[in-house]
Design an enzyme around this catalytic site. Structure first.
Site, short mmCIF file in Angstrom:
data_model
loop_
_atom_site.label_atom_id
_atom_site.label_comp_id
_atom_site.label_asym_id
_atom_site.label_seq_id
_atom_site.Cartn_x
_atom_site.Cartn_y
_atom_site.Cartn_z
N LEU A 34 -3.71 8.38 5.57
CA LEU A 34 -4.41 9.50 5.67
C LEU A 34 -5.39 9.86 4.52
O LEU A 34 -5.84 10.76 4.49
CB LEU A 34 -3.51 10.54 6.29
CG LEU A 34 -2.75 10.50 7.70
CD1 LEU A 34 -2.04 11.73 7.78
CD2 LEU A 34 -3.67 10.24 8.65
N TYR A 142 -18.12 -4.75 -1.81
CA TYR A 142 -17.39 -4.35 -0.55
C TYR A 142 -17.60 -5.79 0.27
O TYR A 142 -16.31 -6.24 0.59
CB TYR A 142 -18.30 -3.37 0.19
CG TYR A 142 -17.97 -3.29 1.79
CD1 TYR A 142 -16.61 -3.21 2.31
CD2 TYR A 142 -18.78 -3.53 2.92
CE1 TYR A 142 -16.25 -3.07 3.36
CE2 TYR A 142 -18.43 -3.33 4.01
CZ TYR A 142 -17.19 -3.39 4.40
OH TYR A 142 -16.72 -3.41 5.87
#
Ligand code: UDP
Length: 325
Positions: A34, A142
């Site tokens: 989360l 990334y």
């Protein structure tokens, strides 16, 4: 072979895959820390474990408790600009933690893995559309972090028999037609939600990052693919991997491009709203063009996209209008 552990299942793409897995008779279990996901995006009937990929003890427990057959991984950071500024965050989360997960899978004899990769592993394209055989030379951390995992997966298949499917998304976008789940990021950086939020008056302007690219209107071209088309590709890929016991990779896009300016104009048309558009400088790490060739996914998985760019924007708009998180 129906028990699927969905790591990052409370995130944008993960939550759509979880919903589709459930609808198609699988038993998804969501594992998410989360850090960027939302518990509200998961149906209460679906088992949810709050946990981190660094926690091997918890992973082992979950693998056993739910008799997991295969793992899907969505728990990555995916912002190009941020990865240039803070690469350590990307290598830690997108690479080191995935190595930990793969080790846990091998230790627990789980041999099937579906990995979310990205068009950003290719870097600047040298062909008009990007197929699976295009050279991979990422131009930002990334893309680099995802490419490292792809390489690791090849070695792990040879050495440990871990079968994997690498799915390289182009620009995931749109929302489920229920408008109950959709693109939700605590710090939104993606074009379509930002333009829609500007149209709705939640933001004062939209900036175009670069108007001097070698494209017809000078703005970057991307291949937008609906999140439920992507979700469907995951299920087809999972079935294929389980049936053939073989590792594969697929590029997932619509094979069509839209420029930043085209997206802005479409949002103006679809919402009927006008808003402030500002020309800004280029964002580091952005290639001018990224368009998929998804012929391999069509041929092998019988996958095709079913949402046009207009429909993508319409579903994203409904989500922005109705979203509760
Ligand atoms: N973009 C933009 N303004 C914004 C956000 C994004 O001009 O406020 C551009 C961005 O530079 C890129 C395209 O929109 O060319 C898509 O960016 P996004 O972050 O949505 O996805 P990415 O291609 O980085 O995965």
């Amino acid at each position: 072979m129906k028990n699927i552990l969905v790591i990052g299942g409370a995130g944008y793409i993960g939550s759509h895959v979880v919903k589709m897995l459930k609808t198609q008779g699988y038993k998804p279990v969501v594992y998410d820390n989360l850090s960027t996901g939302f518990k509200e995006s998961i149906d209460k009937k679906i088992p949810f474990v709050k946990g981190d990929l660094a926690d091997k003890t918890l992973l082992k427990k979950v693998f056993r408790k739910y008799k997991i057959n295969a793992v899907m991984h969505f728990a990555a950071f995916a912002q190009v600009g941020e990865s240039v500024k803070n690469p350590a965050k990307y290598y830690q989360n997108n690479l080191a933690k995935v190595l930990n997960l793969l080790d846990s899978m091998i230790e627990n004899n789980i041999k099937y893995f579906v990995f979310s990769s990205t068009a950003a592993t290719f870097g600047n394209p040298i062909t008009k559309t990007i197929s699976e055989t295009h050279p991979q030379n990422p131009i930002n951390p990334y893309g680099q972090s995802k490419l490292f995992v792809e390489k690791v997966l090849k070695d792990y298949d040879l050495a440990y028999g871990l079968k994997s499917t690498v799915l390289r998304y182009f620009n995931a976008s749109g929302a489920d037609e229920s408008a109950k789940i959709g693109e939700a990021h605590k710090n939104e950086t993606h074009l379509i939600p930002l333009v829609l939020q500007t149209a709705l008056g939640k933001r004062k302007e939209i900036k175009i990052f670069g108007t001097d690219y070698p494209t017809p209107d000078g703005t970057c071209i991307r291949d937008y693919v609906h999140v439920n088309d992507l979700a469907n590709a995951h299920i087809l890929a999972l079935k294929y991997m389980l049936k053939n016991n073989k590792s594969e990779d697929f590029n997932l896009g619509s094979s069509k491009g839209a420029s930043v300016l085209e997206i802005i104009k479409k949002v103006q048309k679809i919402t009927g709203k006008n808003f402030k558009v500002v020309k800004d400088k280029r964002r580091p790490g952005d290639p001018a063009n990224l368009i998929a060739s998804s012929k391999k996914a069509k041929k092998i998985l019988n996958w095709k996209t079913t949402y046009s760019i207009d429909k993508i924007i319409k579903t994203a708009y409904q989500w922005e209008l109705k979203r509760k998180y």
